[in-house]
Each structure stands twice: as C-alpha cells, then as structure tokens.
Design a protein around this motif. Structure first.
Motif, PDB file in Angstrom:
ATOM      1  N   GLY A  44       7.420   9.550   7.249  1.00 40.27           N
ATOM      2  CA  GLY A  44       7.545   8.370   6.397  1.00 40.27           C
ATOM      3  C   GLY A  44       7.366   7.092   7.181  1.00 40.27           C
ATOM      4  N   LEU A  45       7.943   7.033   8.382  1.00 39.21           N
ATOM      5  CA  LEU A  45       7.824   5.841   9.226  1.00 39.21           C
ATOM      6  C   LEU A  45       6.380   5.587   9.622  1.00 39.21           C
ATOM      7  CD1 LEU A  45       9.060   3.586  11.000  1.00 39.21           C
ATOM      8  CD2 LEU A  45       9.415   5.309  12.772  1.00 39.21           C
ATOM      9  N   VAL A  46       5.722   6.616  10.120  1.00 41.29           N
ATOM     10  CA  VAL A  46       4.336   6.473  10.566  1.00 41.29           C
ATOM     11  C   VAL A  46       3.420   6.170   9.383  1.00 41.29           C
ATOM     12  CG1 VAL A  46       2.379   7.682  11.606  1.00 41.29           C
ATOM     13  CG2 VAL A  46       4.662   7.925  12.590  1.00 41.29           C
ATOM     14  N   GLY A  47       3.673   6.831   8.247  1.00 41.14           N
ATOM     15  CA  GLY A  47       2.846   6.595   7.074  1.00 41.14           C
ATOM     16  C   GLY A  47       2.927   5.163   6.588  1.00 41.14           C
ATOM     17  N   GLY A  48       4.127   4.589   6.567  1.00 41.29           N
ATOM     18  CA  GLY A  48       4.284   3.205   6.142  1.00 41.29           C
ATOM     19  C   GLY A  48       3.598   2.231   7.078  1.00 41.29           C
ATOM     20  N   ILE A  49       3.772   2.442   8.383  1.00 40.43           N
ATOM     21  CA  ILE A  49       3.123   1.556   9.356  1.00 40.43           C
ATOM     22  C   ILE A  49       1.608   1.702   9.284  1.00 40.43           C
ATOM     23  CG2 ILE A  49       2.856   1.063  11.813  1.00 40.43           C
ATOM     24  CD1 ILE A  49       5.752   1.922  12.207  1.00 40.43           C
ATOM     25  N   ALA A  50       1.117   2.947   9.095  1.00 39.67           N
ATOM     26  CA  ALA A  50      -0.332   3.176   8.988  1.00 39.67           C
ATOM     27  C   ALA A  50      -0.906   2.454   7.779  1.00 39.67           C
ATOM     28  CB  ALA A  50      -0.614   4.672   8.895  1.00 39.67           C
ATOM     29  N   ALA A  51      -0.153   2.431   6.674  1.00 35.93           N
ATOM     30  CA  ALA A  51      -0.609   1.703   5.490  1.00 35.93           C
ATOM     31  C   ALA A  51      -0.749   0.216   5.804  1.00 35.93           C
ATOM     32  CB  ALA A  51       0.374   1.917   4.340  1.00 35.93           C
ATOM     33  N   GLY A  52       0.218  -0.322   6.539  1.00 39.00           N
ATOM     34  CA  GLY A  52       0.138  -1.723   6.929  1.00 39.00           C
ATOM     35  C   GLY A  52      -1.035  -1.998   7.857  1.00 39.00           C
ATOM     36  N   LEU A  53      -1.269  -1.077   8.784  1.00 39.58           N
ATOM     37  CA  LEU A  53      -2.412  -1.232   9.691  1.00 39.58           C
ATOM     38  C   LEU A  53      -3.734  -1.209   8.932  1.00 39.58           C
ATOM     39  CD1 LEU A  53      -1.323   1.026  12.693  1.00 39.58           C
ATOM     40  CD2 LEU A  53      -1.729  -1.442  12.762  1.00 39.58           C
ATOM     41  N   ALA A  54      -3.813  -0.376   7.896  1.00 41.20           N
ATOM     42  CA  ALA A  54      -5.040  -0.299   7.104  1.00 41.20           C
ATOM     43  C   ALA A  54      -5.330  -1.626   6.417  1.00 41.20           C
ATOM     44  CB  ALA A  54      -4.932   0.825   6.075  1.00 41.20           C
ATOM     45  N   VAL A  55      -4.296  -2.228   5.844  1.00 41.55           N
ATOM     46  CA  VAL A  55      -4.487  -3.535   5.195  1.00 41.55           C
ATOM     47  C   VAL A  55      -4.830  -4.588   6.237  1.00 41.55           C
ATOM     48  CG1 VAL A  55      -3.399  -5.336   3.819  1.00 41.55           C
ATOM     49  CG2 VAL A  55      -2.923  -2.940   3.314  1.00 41.55           C
ATOM     50  N   GLY A  56      -4.163  -4.539   7.392  1.00 35.76           N
ATOM     51  CA  GLY A  56      -4.458  -5.495   8.447  1.00 35.76           C
ATOM     52  C   GLY A  56      -5.881  -5.362   8.962  1.00 35.76           C
ATOM     53  N   ALA A  57      -6.346  -4.132   9.098  1.00 35.82           N
ATOM     54  CA  ALA A  57      -7.725  -3.907   9.547  1.00 35.82           C
ATOM     55  C   ALA A  57      -8.717  -4.452   8.529  1.00 35.82           C
ATOM     56  CB  ALA A  57      -7.964  -2.417   9.769  1.00 35.82           C
TER      57      ALA A  57
END
Length: 315
Positions: free
Chosen positions: A82-95
């Motif tokens: 859950g932690l990694v998935g949430g951060i990955a979602a944020g990274l996707a939007v940031g990218a």
C-alpha cells in the motif's frame, strides 16, 4: 525578515494558546496536531521546491486523493504494498506534470490543473465514487495511527522529509539549480544547467510527497478518500508564501515552509479550542474565512517588508 516573521508569529500563537486554553500544551493535543498536519506539511514541502523554480503544482490535492484510494486497494496484500503503491501513483502524476511542462512547454498552471482533474477522476473511478476501506490486518493503519518512540509515525515521516529537503536545497547542487531556474530559466540554460532534468525531478518530488500524504490519509482514517484533497493545493501554496518564498521563484527556505504550514494549521487548532470555550461557535466555513484573512495580513506585511528591503536607506 519574512522568514523570521513567520517563526515569531508561530511562537506567538503557541504562547497565546498556552495562556488562554487549558490543555493546549497537553501531550494529547500536541501529538494529535502533529499526526494530522503531517500530510499538509508534506505537500507544502513539495510545493516549495516547485515554486522556487517559478512554477506551480495544482495537482497535489488530487494526487493525494488518488494515492489514498490506490493505497487502500493494495493494503490487504501488505502494508508495504500500500505504501509503495501510493507513492508510485504520486510519482506517475509528477512524471506526467514534468513531461507536460518541459517537453510540451505548457504553462505549469494549466498543466497541473489538467492533471489535478484527471487525478480526481481516476480516484473516483477506482473507488466507485465511495470511500475504500483499508485492511486492518496487514499493519497498514500503523503508518498513520502508530507511534515510534512515543512520537507519531506520520510526524517522523514529515521530519525526515524536511531534513532531506533541507539537505537537497542547502547541500546538493540540485538545490542551487532549482533557485537558478527560478531566477530565470533561460539564464540557467545559458549557464549550462540541466533545466529540463531539474524541473522533472522537482515535479517528481512534489508528486511523490503528495502520494505519501495520500498514504497517510488512508492509513490514518482507515479508508481511501477519493473526494478528499480539495483545497490542499491552496494550503500548500499558502504555507510556502507565508514562509517567505516568492511566487516568482528564485528564493525559498525549507524550514520557513515548515513554519508556515504549522502556523496555518495552528490557526485552525486555536479556533477549535475557542469553539470549545462556548463563547462563540465558528463553523468550518467561518474558520476558512478567518484563516484566509490571516493569510492576507501576513502576505501584505511580508510584501511591505520586502519592498522596504529593496528600496534600502535613502541617500
């Protein structure tokens, strides 16, 4: 002077609250204050770096909402998933933000406004337009509700993030590159700085921190919130501005941004205590009006201080 002013204002509010309200400095209130407001401090940190480059990121609220839903959906597998998935979602939007701003040359305001709407839409689609319960068996809720050494885990996360942010800004070359781009992107490019790479890194950082805030949101309240995050971008921008960072970029402080975020949060905390006295009854709407007025006063005072500094002593 603007950065010193926000620290003095924060200390003044704390002193006022301690003298006026019982239990204001109680351990329960202090820890609850830090636990809840760590989310806003994280998005303010990411916003600070974006504004230092002369940009803006309106997508942080939508990113946090989407990340909270994704983290909640993944939480039954493992707390780390859950932690990694949430951060990955944020990274996707940031990218995506970084790509649109640098490669497509779209103004950050328009680019991040579009991704904000897309993030909220994605959150609602994934959640089916309702809150998504997290797993209480995987340990995921400990991220937002747990303590470590008697201190809330979200506050530890926020503290570590700000220490890392200070090191990046003050001790690493990318920090100087961020400020140089804020002073003038074209000039920075002529100096040989990797403008595009730096901007992408800044938006990635903002997205990751917003995603982390979304993870804390889901774990702290026990559910992914697809409609949460509205107005978070305004809180982040306000925290950065109150901390003395110019919206035009080229200057900024990580520590003053934290003080600005805590100052705005402290206003709400004091208003809640004031309601508890029973003399007045301010709804959440009036609290927003008061906080907005307070922000306006602080910004006007800072603008006058900066104006006097630029004018200098008369000859």
């Amino acid at each position: 002077m603007a950065r010193l002013g926000v620290v003095l204002a924060l200390l003044g509010l704390i002193l006022f609250g301690a003298l006026r309200y019982d239990n204001f400095l109680s351990l329960y209130n202090i820890l609850s204050f830090l636990r809840y407001n760590s989310m806003f401090a994280l998005i303010a940190l990411g916003m600070a770096f974006v504004i230092m480059t002369g940009g803006i990121d309106l997508s942080v609220g939508g990113t946090a909402a989407m990340a909270s839903v994704i983290a909640a959906l993944l939480s039954p597998h493992h707390w780390a998933t859950g932690l990694v998935g949430g951060i990955a979602a944020g990274l996707a939007v940031g990218a995506l933000n970084g790509f649109i701003v640098t490669a497509m040359r779209i103004q950050p305001f328009i680019a991040t406004l579009a991704t904000m709407l897309a993030a909220y839409g994605t959150a609602l689609l994934l959640a089916g337009n309702q809150s998504v319960s997290v797993s209480y068996d995987s340990g995921f809720t400990e991220i937002g509700q747990g303590d470590f050494l008697g201190f809330p885990i979200p506050a530890w996360i926020g503290l570590l993030a700000y220490v890392a942010g200070w090191l990046v800004l003050e001790r690493l070359p990318i920090g100087r590159h961020v400020l140089a781009i804020g002073d003038g992107e074209a000039t920075a490019a002529l100096m040989g700085l990797k403008v595009r790479r730096t901007l992408i890194a800044v938006y990635l950082g903002s997205g990751a921190l917003a995603g982390l805030a979304g993870v804390i949101l889901a774990s702290q309240f026990g559910a992914g919130q697809p409609t949460e995050g509205v107005g978070w971008e305004l809180f982040a921008i306000a925290s950065v501005v109150v901390g003395g960072t110019l919206l035009t970029g080229g200057s900024g402080s990580v520590g003053a941004t934290l003080a600005g975020a805590l100052l705005l949060a402290m206003v709400f905390n004091i208003l809640n205590f004031e309601n508890g006295l029973g003399w007045i009854s301010l709804s959440a709407y009036w609290q927003s009006v008061i906080r907005g007025g307070f922000l306006l006063i602080v910004v006007v005072l800072q603008a006058r201080l900066m104006s006097r500094r630029e004018e200098g002593p008369e000859m």
